[in-house]
Design an enzyme around this catalytic site. Structure first.
Site, PDB file in Angstrom:
ATOM      1  N   HIS A  12      -2.842 -11.699   8.770  1.00  0.00           N
ATOM      2  CA  HIS A  12      -1.778 -10.794   8.332  1.00  0.00           C
ATOM      3  C   HIS A  12      -0.436 -11.463   8.599  1.00  0.00           C
ATOM      4  O   HIS A  12      -0.194 -11.979   9.692  1.00  0.00           O
ATOM      5  CB  HIS A  12      -1.854  -9.463   9.090  1.00  0.00           C
ATOM      6  CG  HIS A  12      -0.661  -8.586   8.886  1.00  0.00           C
ATOM      7  ND1 HIS A  12      -0.630  -7.563   7.956  1.00  0.00           N
ATOM      8  CD2 HIS A  12       0.567  -8.571   9.491  1.00  0.00           C
ATOM      9  CE1 HIS A  12       0.541  -6.957   8.001  1.00  0.00           C
ATOM     10  NE2 HIS A  12       1.298  -7.560   8.916  1.00  0.00           N
TER      11      HIS A  12
ATOM     12  N   HIS B 250      -8.618  -8.210  13.232  1.00  0.00           N
ATOM     13  CA  HIS B 250      -8.082  -9.276  12.374  1.00  0.00           C
ATOM     14  C   HIS B 250      -8.944 -10.536  12.415  1.00  0.00           C
ATOM     15  O   HIS B 250      -8.455 -11.628  12.124  1.00  0.00           O
ATOM     16  CB  HIS B 250      -6.640  -9.616  12.780  1.00  0.00           C
ATOM     17  CG  HIS B 250      -5.638  -8.589  12.352  1.00  0.00           C
ATOM     18  ND1 HIS B 250      -5.561  -7.343  12.938  1.00  0.00           N
ATOM     19  CD2 HIS B 250      -4.701  -8.600  11.363  1.00  0.00           C
ATOM     20  CE1 HIS B 250      -4.603  -6.637  12.353  1.00  0.00           C
ATOM     21  NE2 HIS B 250      -4.074  -7.367  11.396  1.00  0.00           N
TER      22      HIS B 250
ATOM     23  N   TYR C 101      -7.083 -11.148  17.512  1.00  0.00           N
ATOM     24  CA  TYR C 101      -6.265  -9.934  17.568  1.00  0.00           C
ATOM     25  C   TYR C 101      -7.129  -8.796  17.022  1.00  0.00           C
ATOM     26  O   TYR C 101      -7.864  -8.989  16.047  1.00  0.00           O
ATOM     27  CB  TYR C 101      -4.998 -10.102  16.728  1.00  0.00           C
ATOM     28  CG  TYR C 101      -4.036  -8.938  16.836  1.00  0.00           C
ATOM     29  CD1 TYR C 101      -3.159  -8.851  17.911  1.00  0.00           C
ATOM     30  CD2 TYR C 101      -4.011  -7.936  15.865  1.00  0.00           C
ATOM     31  CE1 TYR C 101      -2.278  -7.776  18.021  1.00  0.00           C
ATOM     32  CE2 TYR C 101      -3.136  -6.872  15.962  1.00  0.00           C
ATOM     33  CZ  TYR C 101      -2.275  -6.795  17.050  1.00  0.00           C
ATOM     34  OH  TYR C 101      -1.416  -5.723  17.151  1.00  0.00           O
TER      35      TYR C 101
ATOM     36  N   HIS D 212       2.557  -2.935   5.423  1.00  0.00           N
ATOM     37  CA  HIS D 212       2.114  -2.958   4.023  1.00  0.00           C
ATOM     38  C   HIS D 212       2.804  -1.856   3.216  1.00  0.00           C
ATOM     39  O   HIS D 212       3.035  -2.018   2.012  1.00  0.00           O
ATOM     40  CB  HIS D 212       0.596  -2.776   3.944  1.00  0.00           C
ATOM     41  CG  HIS D 212      -0.184  -3.969   4.409  1.00  0.00           C
ATOM     42  ND1 HIS D 212      -0.429  -5.055   3.602  1.00  0.00           N
ATOM     43  CD2 HIS D 212      -0.766  -4.245   5.601  1.00  0.00           C
ATOM     44  CE1 HIS D 212      -1.146  -5.952   4.264  1.00  0.00           C
ATOM     45  NE2 HIS D 212      -1.359  -5.483   5.484  1.00  0.00           N
TER      46      HIS D 212
ATOM     47  N   ASP E  66      -2.059  -9.866   3.487  1.00  0.00           N
ATOM     48  CA  ASP E  66      -3.243 -10.316   4.210  1.00  0.00           C
ATOM     49  C   ASP E  66      -3.913 -11.418   3.401  1.00  0.00           C
ATOM     50  O   ASP E  66      -4.007 -11.332   2.169  1.00  0.00           O
ATOM     51  CB  ASP E  66      -4.239  -9.172   4.412  1.00  0.00           C
ATOM     52  CG  ASP E  66      -3.727  -8.105   5.359  1.00  0.00           C
ATOM     53  OD1 ASP E  66      -2.714  -8.346   6.048  1.00  0.00           O
ATOM     54  OD2 ASP E  66      -4.344  -7.025   5.403  1.00  0.00           O
TER      55      ASP E  66
ATOM     56  N   ARG F 216       0.845  -1.193   0.000  1.00  0.00           N
ATOM     57  CA  ARG F 216       0.000   0.000   0.000  1.00  0.00           C
ATOM     58  C   ARG F 216       0.883   1.246   0.000  1.00  0.00           C
ATOM     59  O   ARG F 216       1.875   1.310   0.738  1.00  0.00           O
ATOM     60  CB  ARG F 216      -0.879   0.074   1.249  1.00  0.00           C
ATOM     61  CG  ARG F 216      -1.814  -1.087   1.468  1.00  0.00           C
ATOM     62  CD  ARG F 216      -2.502  -0.945   2.824  1.00  0.00           C
ATOM     63  NE  ARG F 216      -3.203  -2.149   3.230  1.00  0.00           N
ATOM     64  CZ  ARG F 216      -3.518  -2.420   4.489  1.00  0.00           C
ATOM     65  NH1 ARG F 216      -3.190  -1.561   5.457  1.00  0.00           N
ATOM     66  NH2 ARG F 216      -4.157  -3.538   4.784  1.00  0.00           N
TER      67      ARG F 216
ATOM     68  N   ASP G  50     -11.250 -11.294  10.347  1.00  0.00           N
ATOM     69  CA  ASP G  50     -11.652 -11.724   9.004  1.00  0.00           C
ATOM     70  C   ASP G  50     -10.475 -11.959   8.067  1.00  0.00           C
ATOM     71  O   ASP G  50     -10.659 -12.176   6.867  1.00  0.00           O
ATOM     72  CB  ASP G  50     -12.599 -10.704   8.384  1.00  0.00           C
ATOM     73  CG  ASP G  50     -11.957  -9.334   8.186  1.00  0.00           C
ATOM     74  OD1 ASP G  50     -10.838  -9.108   8.715  1.00  0.00           O
ATOM     75  OD2 ASP G  50     -12.569  -8.485   7.517  1.00  0.00           O
ATOM     76  N   HIS G  51      -9.247 -11.939   8.592  1.00  0.00           N
ATOM     77  CA  HIS G  51      -8.094 -12.198   7.736  1.00  0.00           C
ATOM     78  C   HIS G  51      -6.880 -12.560   8.582  1.00  0.00           C
ATOM     79  O   HIS G  51      -6.867 -12.356   9.794  1.00  0.00           O
ATOM     80  CB  HIS G  51      -7.759 -10.984   6.855  1.00  0.00           C
ATOM     81  CG  HIS G  51      -7.248  -9.791   7.612  1.00  0.00           C
ATOM     82  ND1 HIS G  51      -8.063  -8.928   8.314  1.00  0.00           N
ATOM     83  CD2 HIS G  51      -5.976  -9.319   7.769  1.00  0.00           C
ATOM     84  CE1 HIS G  51      -7.336  -7.968   8.865  1.00  0.00           C
ATOM     85  NE2 HIS G  51      -6.059  -8.188   8.550  1.00  0.00           N
TER      86      HIS G  51
END
Length: 256
Positions: free
Chosen positions: A240, A235, A232, A197, A204, A181, A237-238
């Site tokens: 990292h 987090h 955490y 990122h 992710d 990003r 839904d994914h």
């Protein structure tokens, strides 16, 4: 799986290990210590090794090998691409060889290189991931916390670790939801002011054939210093992952 690019044989002079991913590189003979010559007929458009490498070898060819084997350290360890073939690199070579049914010699030999060539596309990305997946922000890798070249090179390292993770999980797809990003892209999604990122080496992953917890648990064996997941903050839904210097594994709902 995306269509693989056609492999081509390159006979140019060796390129530096810091070359931007995607730049064609040639066979390397810049090592201080190298073993027997290997057949280069299966060379491809990214990088070609022309000699066996074993413990004690140094140079660009070792660095390139370490990048491809970055996903094969011992659990909880990170294999640094430092150009020095030491015990950690030997162990990573053996794990890679075991993962693909090769003789576990601990030496980077012709069979090892040929397997890497099978997994490697001409832009230096691994077979099942590409640079576009690791950069949904812009087309030129600019605007982050590091130069565009550094960000892209870091993403290449991450992709090879993801390739190892994918293979360990049965060669089923892994869905990347975020990679590099720029500062503006990071702000748009509400990322941390110092998000990894923006350095290019974070990824992710969302739920696919695997549960998030299965991904988080498997990632412990593939060279990631950071693993954040369910339990955490922000987090659930994914997953990292990144390879910053300090270790942070926190996915409480997964027992991590």
């Amino acid at each position: 799986m995306r269509r693989r690019s056609i492999k081509i044989t390159i006979g140019l002079a060796a390129a530096a290990s810091t070359a931007v991913a995607g730049t064609t590189m040639a066979q390397a003979s810049t090592d201080d210590t190298a073993g027997a010559a290997v057949n280069t007929s299966q060379a491809d458009g990214c990088f070609t090794w022309d000699k066996e490498l074993a413990e004690g070898a140094k140079g660009d060819a070792v660095t390139e090998l370490q990048i491809r084997l970055g996903g094969y350290p011992a659990s909880g360890e990170v294999l640094a691409p430092d150009g020095s073939f030491g015990p950690l690199t030997t162990a990573a070579v053996k794990r890679f060889q075991k993962a693909y049914g090769l003789s576990e010699t601990g030496k980077a030999d012709e069979a090892t290189y040929n397997k890497i060539y099978e997994l490697q596309d001409d832009d230096c990305s691994p077979a099942n991931f590409d640079f576009a997946e690791l950069n949904k922000c812009n087309s030129d890798w600019s605007g982050g916390m590091v130069s565009a070249a550094t960000a892209k090179e870091s993403a290449k390292r991450t992709m090879w670790k993801l390739q190892a993770l994918r293979h360990a999980m049965g060669d089923e797809s892994i869905r990347i939801t975020s990679g590099f990003r720029s500062k503006s892209c990071n702000a748009d999604v509400g990322g941390s002011p110092n998000s990894r990122h923006m350095y290019g080496y974070a990824a992710d992953m969302g739920k696919t054939p695997h549960s998030l917890c299965d991904i988080a648990k498997a990632a412990r064996n593939h060279g990631f210093n950071t693993i954040l997941g369910p339990g955490y903050p922000d987090h659930d839904d994914h997953i990292h992952v990144d390879h910053k210097d300090s270790k942070t594994w926190e996915a409480p709902d997964c027992g991590i």
